[in-house]
Design a protein around this motif. Structure first.
Motif, PDB file in Angstrom:
ATOM      1  N   PHE A  61       0.824  -1.209   0.000  1.00 52.86           N
ATOM      2  CA  PHE A  61       0.000   0.000   0.000  1.00 52.86           C
ATOM      3  C   PHE A  61       0.860   1.262   0.000  1.00 52.86           C
ATOM      4  CE2 PHE A  61       0.424  -1.141   4.493  1.00 52.86           C
ATOM      5  CZ  PHE A  61       0.809   0.064   5.062  1.00 52.86           C
ATOM      6  N   PHE A  62       0.317   2.297  -0.599  1.00 50.00           N
ATOM      7  CA  PHE A  62       0.961   3.609  -0.642  1.00 50.00           C
ATOM      8  C   PHE A  62      -0.034   4.574  -0.015  1.00 50.00           C
ATOM      9  CE2 PHE A  62       2.488   0.902  -3.896  1.00 50.00           C
ATOM     10  CZ  PHE A  62       3.865   1.050  -3.809  1.00 50.00           C
ATOM     11  N   LYS A  63       0.500   5.425   0.882  1.00 48.01           N
ATOM     12  CA  LYS A  63      -0.433   6.200   1.690  1.00 48.01           C
ATOM     13  C   LYS A  63      -0.341   7.685   1.386  1.00 48.01           C
ATOM     14  CE  LYS A  63       0.426   5.964   6.091  1.00 48.01           C
ATOM     15  NZ  LYS A  63       0.546   5.315   7.389  1.00 48.01           N
ATOM     16  N   TYR A  64      -1.482   8.310   1.172  1.00 50.11           N
ATOM     17  CA  TYR A  64      -1.523   9.770   1.041  1.00 50.11           C
ATOM     18  C   TYR A  64      -2.230  10.320   2.272  1.00 50.11           C
ATOM     19  CZ  TYR A  64      -2.109  14.460  -0.521  1.00 50.11           C
ATOM     20  OH  TYR A  64      -2.036  15.822  -0.584  1.00 50.11           O
TER      21      TYR A  64
ATOM     22  N   GLU B 149      -1.919  15.345  -5.960  1.00 55.16           N
ATOM     23  CA  GLU B 149      -0.787  14.632  -5.338  1.00 55.16           C
ATOM     24  C   GLU B 149      -1.124  13.161  -5.134  1.00 55.16           C
ATOM     25  OE1 GLU B 149       0.893  18.500  -2.832  1.00 55.16           O
ATOM     26  OE2 GLU B 149      -0.007  16.831  -1.740  1.00 55.16           O
ATOM     27  N   ALA B 150      -2.326  12.900  -4.636  1.00 56.77           N
ATOM     28  CA  ALA B 150      -2.721  11.501  -4.391  1.00 56.77           C
ATOM     29  C   ALA B 150      -2.833  10.743  -5.716  1.00 56.77           C
ATOM     30  CB  ALA B 150      -4.046  11.464  -3.636  1.00 56.77           C
ATOM     31  N   LYS B 151      -3.350  11.418  -6.738  1.00 58.73           N
ATOM     32  CA  LYS B 151      -3.464  10.776  -8.065  1.00 58.73           C
ATOM     33  C   LYS B 151      -2.075  10.413  -8.594  1.00 58.73           C
ATOM     34  CE  LYS B 151      -3.161  12.913 -11.760  1.00 58.73           C
ATOM     35  NZ  LYS B 151      -3.156  13.942 -12.784  1.00 58.73           N
ATOM     36  N   ASN B 152      -1.107  11.331  -8.428  1.00 58.96           N
ATOM     37  CA  ASN B 152       0.252  11.044  -8.899  1.00 58.96           C
ATOM     38  C   ASN B 152       0.853   9.847  -8.166  1.00 58.96           C
ATOM     39  OD1 ASN B 152       0.021  13.126 -10.667  1.00 58.96           O
ATOM     40  ND2 ASN B 152       1.106  14.613  -9.377  1.00 58.96           N
ATOM     41  N   LEU B 153       0.579   9.759  -6.861  1.00 56.78           N
ATOM     42  CA  LEU B 153       1.080   8.625  -6.073  1.00 56.78           C
ATOM     43  C   LEU B 153       0.501   7.312  -6.614  1.00 56.78           C
ATOM     44  CD1 LEU B 153       2.832   8.228  -3.494  1.00 56.78           C
ATOM     45  CD2 LEU B 153       0.717   8.294  -2.159  1.00 56.78           C
ATOM     46  N   TYR B 154      -0.778   7.350  -6.946  1.00 52.62           N
ATOM     47  CA  TYR B 154      -1.461   6.168  -7.505  1.00 52.62           C
ATOM     48  C   TYR B 154      -0.797   5.744  -8.828  1.00 52.62           C
ATOM     49  CZ  TYR B 154      -5.367   3.281  -9.271  1.00 52.62           C
ATOM     50  OH  TYR B 154      -6.141   2.266  -9.766  1.00 52.62           O
ATOM     51  N   ILE B 155      -0.581   6.731  -9.699  1.00 55.99           N
ATOM     52  CA  ILE B 155      -0.046   6.412 -11.033  1.00 55.99           C
ATOM     53  C   ILE B 155       1.415   5.970 -10.953  1.00 55.99           C
ATOM     54  CG2 ILE B 155       0.521   7.400 -13.308  1.00 55.99           C
ATOM     55  CD1 ILE B 155      -2.037   9.119 -12.981  1.00 55.99           C
ATOM     56  N   GLU B 156       2.241   6.712 -10.179  1.00 63.39           N
ATOM     57  CA  GLU B 156       3.674   6.374 -10.065  1.00 63.39           C
ATOM     58  C   GLU B 156       3.867   4.951  -9.561  1.00 63.39           C
ATOM     59  OE1 GLU B 156       5.175   9.286  -7.328  1.00 63.39           O
ATOM     60  OE2 GLU B 156       4.793  10.893  -8.791  1.00 63.39           O
ATOM     61  N   ASN B 157       2.987   4.510  -8.695  1.00 64.69           N
ATOM     62  CA  ASN B 157       3.164   3.189  -8.092  1.00 64.69           C
ATOM     63  C   ASN B 157       2.284   2.115  -8.717  1.00 64.69           C
ATOM     64  OD1 ASN B 157       5.135   3.774  -5.874  1.00 64.69           O
ATOM     65  ND2 ASN B 157       3.577   5.331  -5.499  1.00 64.69           N
ATOM     66  N   LYS B 158       1.646   2.474  -9.809  1.00 67.00           N
ATOM     67  CA  LYS B 158       0.807   1.516 -10.557  1.00 67.00           C
ATOM     68  C   LYS B 158      -0.201   0.810  -9.624  1.00 67.00           C
ATOM     69  CE  LYS B 158       4.152   0.515 -14.233  1.00 67.00           C
ATOM     70  NZ  LYS B 158       5.184   1.494 -13.906  1.00 67.00           N
ATOM     71  N   CYS B 159      -0.889   1.607  -8.820  1.00 67.40           N
ATOM     72  CA  CYS B 159      -1.883   1.023  -7.914  1.00 67.40           C
ATOM     73  C   CYS B 159      -3.080   0.513  -8.715  1.00 67.40           C
ATOM     74  CB  CYS B 159      -2.358   2.072  -6.902  1.00 67.40           C
ATOM     75  SG  CYS B 159      -1.052   2.581  -5.784  1.00 67.40           S
TER      76      CYS B 159
END
Ligand SMILES: [Zn+2]
Length: 399
Positions: free
Chosen positions: A77-80, A94-104
Motif C-alpha cells: 500500500f501507498f499512503k496519502y 498529489e494523491a493521483k500522482n502517487l497512484y499512477i507512479e506506483n501503478k496502484c
C-alpha cells in the motif's frame, strides 16, 4: 425569489424526481470489519493499493488495523495523508500522482468525508485524465468507470461512503467544486465500529448531528421516495437512541455501530432525496471560515426549520414520533416545535452553541449568493427561498 424563478426551480426538481427510478443508483456492498478487505482485493487481483487518509486520523493511528491486514496479506500500500481539512485540488493531484507512479489498482478512502471525497476525486481524475477538477464540477461529467473504490468511514457522519458526490476546494480561490456522478459511489463500504471508538468527543457530536441533518433535509424535501422516507425515519430514530450515549462513552461499540448504521441510512436517503438550505449555507460558511461541516449544520438547522414554517409541521411531527419524543396523536404544530427544541437541547448537551462567531457582516451577501447558487434549483426544498429569506437566516446566526 420571483414567480418565474420559482416555476423554473420546481420544474427542474420535478424532472429529477421523475427520473429517479431510471437513474443508476446503487448502494455499496456493506462489510462490517476491516479484515475482510484483503479478501475483496485478492478477488479483484489488486496487489497494490492507494490509501487516502485524513491527517488527523493518521495521527490517531485509527488506520493501524487496516495497514496490518494489508501487510499480513502481502498487499502493498501507498499512503496519502496530507488532507488537513476540506480536500483541495492539490490533495487530489498529489494523491493521483502517487497512484499512477506506483501503478496502484485500487483506492481506499479511510477517514471522514474529506478522505473519502478526495479518494472519489482521485478515481475520477484517473478515469478522466484530461478533465481538471473545475471541468468535472456539476453532474454527470465522468460517465466512465473509476478504479475499484472502497470507503472506510471513521466518523459515522458524512455518509460519503454511499453518495454520488464529492466536494473539492480550490485552496487559492476558496471555491468549492461539487462533482456528482454514479461511478463515484464506492463499490464497498466497511462500517467497522473499532475504527471509530477513539474519535474525540466533539467530533462525535458534530458528525452525529450531521447525520441527523442529512435525514431531516432528505425527509422534508419534495423528492422523497417511500424508501428514502423510511431510511430517514430509521436514521432519526437511531440518532436519538445512540448519539448522546456515544458522546458520553465513545467505547460503547454497540452504540458506535448504530451510529455508523444511521450515517449509512441517512447517506442513502440524501443521495436520492438531496439536502436543503441548511447544507447550502453550511458548505459556504465552512469554505469561508473553516467551520467544521457538522458543527455548522448543527447550529444552522433549527433556524432553517423555523424559517420553513408551517409547510413542514406535518413532516417534523413524523420525525419527532420516529425520535421517540411523543406519539402520533400530538398536534402537528406542537410536535414540530418540540422536535426543533429537541435538536437545540441535544446541541446544548453536547456543548454546541447557537451562533457562528466567525461570520462577518460584510460577508453576508457573499454567503447568501453562494448558498443560493448551491441550493437553487437543485435542492427540492419544501419552501423556496431567495436572497431576502436566506439573509435573514444568516443574520440570525451572527452574534
Ligand atoms: Zn452533511
Amino acid at each position: 425569489m420571483n414567480i418565474f424563478e420559482k416555476i423554473y426551480c420546481r420544474i427542474f426538481q420535478f424532472c429529477f424526481k421523475v427520473a429517479i427510478p431510471f437513474l443508476p443508483y446503487r448502494n455499496p456492498v456493506i462489510l462490517d470489519n476491516v479484515e475482510s478487505i484483503s479478501q475483496i482485493l485478492k478477488e479483484k487481483h489488486a496487489e497494490k493499493v492507494l490509501i487516502v487518509v485524513d491527517s488527523n486520523i493518521e495521527k490517531l493511528k485509527l488506520n493501524y488495523n487496516l495497514e496490518k491486514t494489508l501487510t499480513d496479506n502481502n498487499i502493498l500500500f501507498f499512503k496519502y495523508d496530507k488532507i488537513f481539512s476540506d480536500p483541495t485540488i492539490n490533495n487530489v493531484e498529489e494523491a493521483k500522482n502517487l497512484y499512477i507512479e506506483n501503478k496502484c489498482q485500487a483506492i481506499i478512502g479511510f477517514g471522514g468525508g474529506s478522505a473519502i471525497d478526495c479518494a472519489k476525486a482521485v478515481g475520477a481524475r484517473i478515469a478522466r485524465p484530461n478533465l481538471s477538477i473545475p471541468k468535472m464540477a456539476g453532474i454527470l461529467k465522468i460517465l466512465k468507470e473509476i478504479p475499484l473504490l472502497i470507503a472506510i468511514p471513521t466518523t459515522a457522519g458524512t455518509g460519503s461512503e454511499t453518495t454520488v458526490a464529492t466536494l473539492i476546494t480550490d485552496s487559492e480561490t476558496k471555491r468549492k467544486y461539487m462533482i456528482g456522478d454514479f461511478p463515484l459511489i464506492p463499490k464497498y463500504a466497511i462500517l467497522d465500529a473499532e475504527n471509530i471508538k477513539t474519535l474525540p468527543q466533539n467530533i462525535t457530536a458534530f458528525v452525529g448531528i450531521d447525520v441527523l441533518v442529512h435525514a431531516i433535509e432528505a425527509y422534508i424535501g419534495n423528492s422523497t421516495t417511500k424508501k428514502t422516507r423510511e431510511q430517514s425515519l430509521q436514521a432519526v430514530s437511531l440518532v436519538y437512541k445512540n448519539l448522546y450515549d456515544t458522546y458520553l462513552d465513545g467505547n460503547n461499540l454497540e452504540k458506535r455501530r448504530n451510529m455508523l448504521q444511521a450515517s449509512y441510512l441517512a447517506g442513502c436517503a440524501f443521495t436520492i432525496s438531496y439536502v436543503g438550505y441548511c447544507h447550502a449555507i453550511a458548505h459556504t460558511i465552512g469554505g469561508m471560515y473553516h467551520v467544521p461541516h457538522g458543527l455548522a449544520n448543527a447550529i444552522i438547522i433549527p433556524y432553517v426549520l423555523e424559517a420553513y414554517g408551517e409547510k413542514i409541521y406535518k413532516k417534523l411531527k413524523e420525525l419527532g414520533v420516529a425520535a421517540g419524543l411523543f406519539d402520533e396523536n400530538i398536534n402537528q404544530e406542537q410536535g414540530a416545535k418540540i422536535f426543533i427544541e429537541s435538536i437545540k437541547d441535544l446541541n446544548s448537551k453536547m456543548g454546541i452553541g447557537t451562533k457562528i462567531d466567525a461570520i462577518k457582516k460584510e460577508d453576508i451577501n457573499e454567503i447568501v449568493k453562494n448558498a443560493l447558487k448551491e441550493g437553487n434549483p437543485v435542492y427540492p426544498v419544501p419552501v423556496l427561498m431567495g436572497k431576502k429569506e436566506l439573509s435573514l437566516i444568516v443574520e440570525k446566526l451572527m452574534k
